[in-house]
Design a protein around this motif. Sequence first.
Motif, PDB file in Angstrom:
ATOM      1  N   GLU A 289       0.838  -1.021  -0.237  1.00  0.00           N
ATOM      2  CA  GLU A 289       0.031  -0.161  -0.228  1.00  0.00           C
ATOM      3  C   GLU A 289       0.707   1.267   0.072  1.00  0.00           C
ATOM      4  OE1 GLU A 289      -4.018  -0.358   2.304  1.00  0.00           O
ATOM      5  OE2 GLU A 289      -2.220  -0.591   3.596  1.00  0.00           O
ATOM      6  N   ALA A 290       1.831   1.141   0.931  1.00  0.00           N
ATOM      7  CA  ALA A 290       2.606   2.114   0.854  1.00  0.00           C
ATOM      8  C   ALA A 290       3.456   2.893  -0.140  1.00  0.00           C
ATOM      9  CB  ALA A 290       3.997   2.220   1.941  1.00  0.00           C
ATOM     10  N   LEU A 291       4.036   1.598  -0.937  1.00  0.00           N
ATOM     11  CA  LEU A 291       4.718   1.867  -2.215  1.00  0.00           C
ATOM     12  C   LEU A 291       3.750   2.368  -3.340  1.00  0.00           C
ATOM     13  CD1 LEU A 291       6.873  -1.397  -2.367  1.00  0.00           C
ATOM     14  CD2 LEU A 291       7.811   1.092  -2.061  1.00  0.00           C
ATOM     15  N   ASN A 292       2.498   2.057  -3.379  1.00  0.00           N
ATOM     16  CA  ASN A 292       1.693   2.111  -4.541  1.00  0.00           C
ATOM     17  C   ASN A 292       1.215   3.778  -4.330  1.00  0.00           C
ATOM     18  OD1 ASN A 292       1.817  -0.186  -5.861  1.00  0.00           O
ATOM     19  ND2 ASN A 292       0.267  -1.166  -4.772  1.00  0.00           N
ATOM     20  N   SER A 293       1.117   4.049  -2.979  1.00  0.00           N
ATOM     21  CA  SER A 293       0.533   5.378  -2.695  1.00  0.00           C
ATOM     22  C   SER A 293       1.640   6.405  -2.830  1.00  0.00           C
ATOM     23  CB  SER A 293       0.210   5.553  -1.108  1.00  0.00           C
ATOM     24  OG  SER A 293      -0.912   4.351  -0.848  1.00  0.00           O
ATOM     25  N   LEU A 294       2.818   6.127  -2.403  1.00  0.00           N
ATOM     26  CA  LEU A 294       3.994   6.863  -2.674  1.00  0.00           C
ATOM     27  C   LEU A 294       3.956   7.245  -4.232  1.00  0.00           C
ATOM     28  CD1 LEU A 294       6.593   5.481  -0.340  1.00  0.00           C
ATOM     29  CD2 LEU A 294       5.826   7.991  -0.223  1.00  0.00           C
ATOM     30  N   SER A 295       4.043   5.987  -4.998  1.00  0.00           N
ATOM     31  CA  SER A 295       3.890   6.263  -6.588  1.00  0.00           C
ATOM     32  C   SER A 295       2.821   7.313  -6.843  1.00  0.00           C
ATOM     33  CB  SER A 295       3.447   4.864  -7.253  1.00  0.00           C
ATOM     34  OG  SER A 295       3.390   5.180  -8.473  1.00  0.00           O
ATOM     35  N   GLY A 296       1.603   7.199  -6.251  1.00  0.00           N
ATOM     36  CA  GLY A 296       0.618   8.254  -6.628  1.00  0.00           C
ATOM     37  C   GLY A 296       1.039   9.554  -6.272  1.00  0.00           C
ATOM     38  N   VAL A 297       1.670   9.925  -5.170  1.00  0.00           N
ATOM     39  CA  VAL A 297       1.939  11.129  -4.699  1.00  0.00           C
ATOM     40  C   VAL A 297       2.978  11.459  -5.639  1.00  0.00           C
ATOM     41  CG1 VAL A 297       2.866  12.500  -2.831  1.00  0.00           C
ATOM     42  CG2 VAL A 297       1.074  10.877  -2.357  1.00  0.00           C
ATOM     43  N   ARG A 298       3.869  10.850  -5.956  1.00  0.00           N
ATOM     44  CA  ARG A 298       4.751  11.279  -7.054  1.00  0.00           C
ATOM     45  C   ARG A 298       4.230  11.819  -8.296  1.00  0.00           C
ATOM     46  NH1 ARG A 298       9.500  10.226  -9.735  1.00  0.00           N
ATOM     47  NH2 ARG A 298      11.362  10.540  -8.610  1.00  0.00           N
TER      48      ARG A 298
END
Lengths: 354, 200
Positions: A289-298
């Motif tokens: 979840e964290a990795l995918n969300s970081l991707s989204g924020v990026r």
Amino acid sequence: MDPQIERLLGNPVSFLADSGPDEDIAISSRIRLARNLAGRPFPSAASDEALCEVCGLVSDAASASGALGCPECFAFEPETLTPLEREILFERRLASRDFLARNGGTRLLVSNDESCSIMINEEDQLRIQALRPGFQLEAVWEEIDKLDDELGSRLDYAFDERLGFLTSCPTNVGTGMRASVMLHLPGLVLSGRIGPTIQGVNKLNLAVRGIFGEGTDNRGNLFQVSNQSTLGESEMQILERLSNVIGQLIAYEKNAREQLIAQDQFSILDHVGRSYGLLRHAYKLSSEEALNSLSGVRIGVDLGMFNSIDIKKVNELFIAINPAHLQLSAGRELSAAERNVCRAALCREKLKQA
Amino acid sequence: MLCDVCKKNEATIHIKEVHNGKVVASNLCGECAREKEAKGEFGTLGFNLAEVLFNLGKLSASMGQADSQQEETRGEELPACPVCGWTVGKVRESGGRLGCPECYRTFEPMISEALGRFQRGTIHLGKRPKSAGQGCASTLRFELERRRRELEELIRREEYEEAAVCRDRINQLKKELEKCDHPAPPAAEPEKETGDGSAD
Ligand SMILES: [Zn+2]
Ligand SMILES: [Zn+2]
């Protein structure tokens, strides 16, 4: 905690914290060279004494030439570290898991800014690595070429006129060079075009793999593109071929993002907003979840949706949320459930400051 | 035989595996094998890089038969490396790793075939170590390769005059390279550079 590991953790991860060309899509550029010494067995066939000798010879050559800033560089003996401390070296991309799992006879030299390192007695006696932020293979090549010359003038490399640098596995023989660029490709993933794109790149004799997870798992939408062949072309030819493809991938990704916005901008806005919301307000976050969300924020940062978030903060979280980093900063071993809580707290904290 | 995966290319890599006493055969073309290797799928399929690289058959220890007699693999007749004692069996066990620089000569037939499948060329065109000095052959080969590409490009652009100059240079390089690879019969200087400073 090992004092060197402690010092390492105080470092900003330079390949993520500094700026580089095309940094919105290309996160980092890396080159590694495989080298061995003439007339000595490769590590898998070497006795403990032979391994030890090579550690000494390479360390001496590095100190004498001042390569990596040695002798004032980091010098790790992995077998003296705890499993968690070893994992830190892996998560910071300084060493491979195979190398860290070996039973003694190994040493890892790292420059103070972590941009260059030498694994001694990995699959090959020397695995020299240089890493920089963004898309700048040429600059990385200049750096590692110089490092290789400094070491090579003091060490007698195993070299054959026809086959080039001789390596433990023939898949690396010749230049011994593996160059790679880490790319953030959410546009191609969201538009469903990543599959055909990867196939196309594979046809060009280049490899694409997800950074986190195994096989086709592409958490965080991060991909690494690298050369497969090491023989039959010069280093510059290999880098040129790779760079051309990377340049195209960056253009495809930009194009995919533009199209996604043109077609349905609310889907993108929603994706970014949900990602941000999760990182900002969740109390439990799995690594995925964290990795995918970081991707989204990026994506949001790249699109200029957040003017208060620093892209470097987001980049650093990609490393800081990994299990060993979480546990060492907590100062103890954590269960998976505890890690999820710590991970969420870290993300809330970091993005609040942003 | 066609490749099991793409069903288009000729299968050049044959892998036999033993699962619960049953032999499972896979036949792949170089391209599909490379793709599988890149995706890390060989690990999960129980393949090992050595078998893919060197076309070696695999015999499970669970069969409980003497390895040496059961294995019908090429390379089996190759002797052990005189320097490090590595054998074809060891290459297989270690996932395609060799034992020492000399192994490249010991297992030459097996390796050159593998290189043809996995590498884009068979001759090193990259940098030379500082310690190796400036051997003539490598420098010439490097320029030759560069000129060949240049020639293709010039012909594509229909710049024939330039192309002719380039072709002359290529012929000259070939002659010089010939001299490097096969040094003239001993005439004046006995310590002539052989152009083959292999590491040993
Ligand atoms: Zn195929
Ligand atoms: Zn050997």
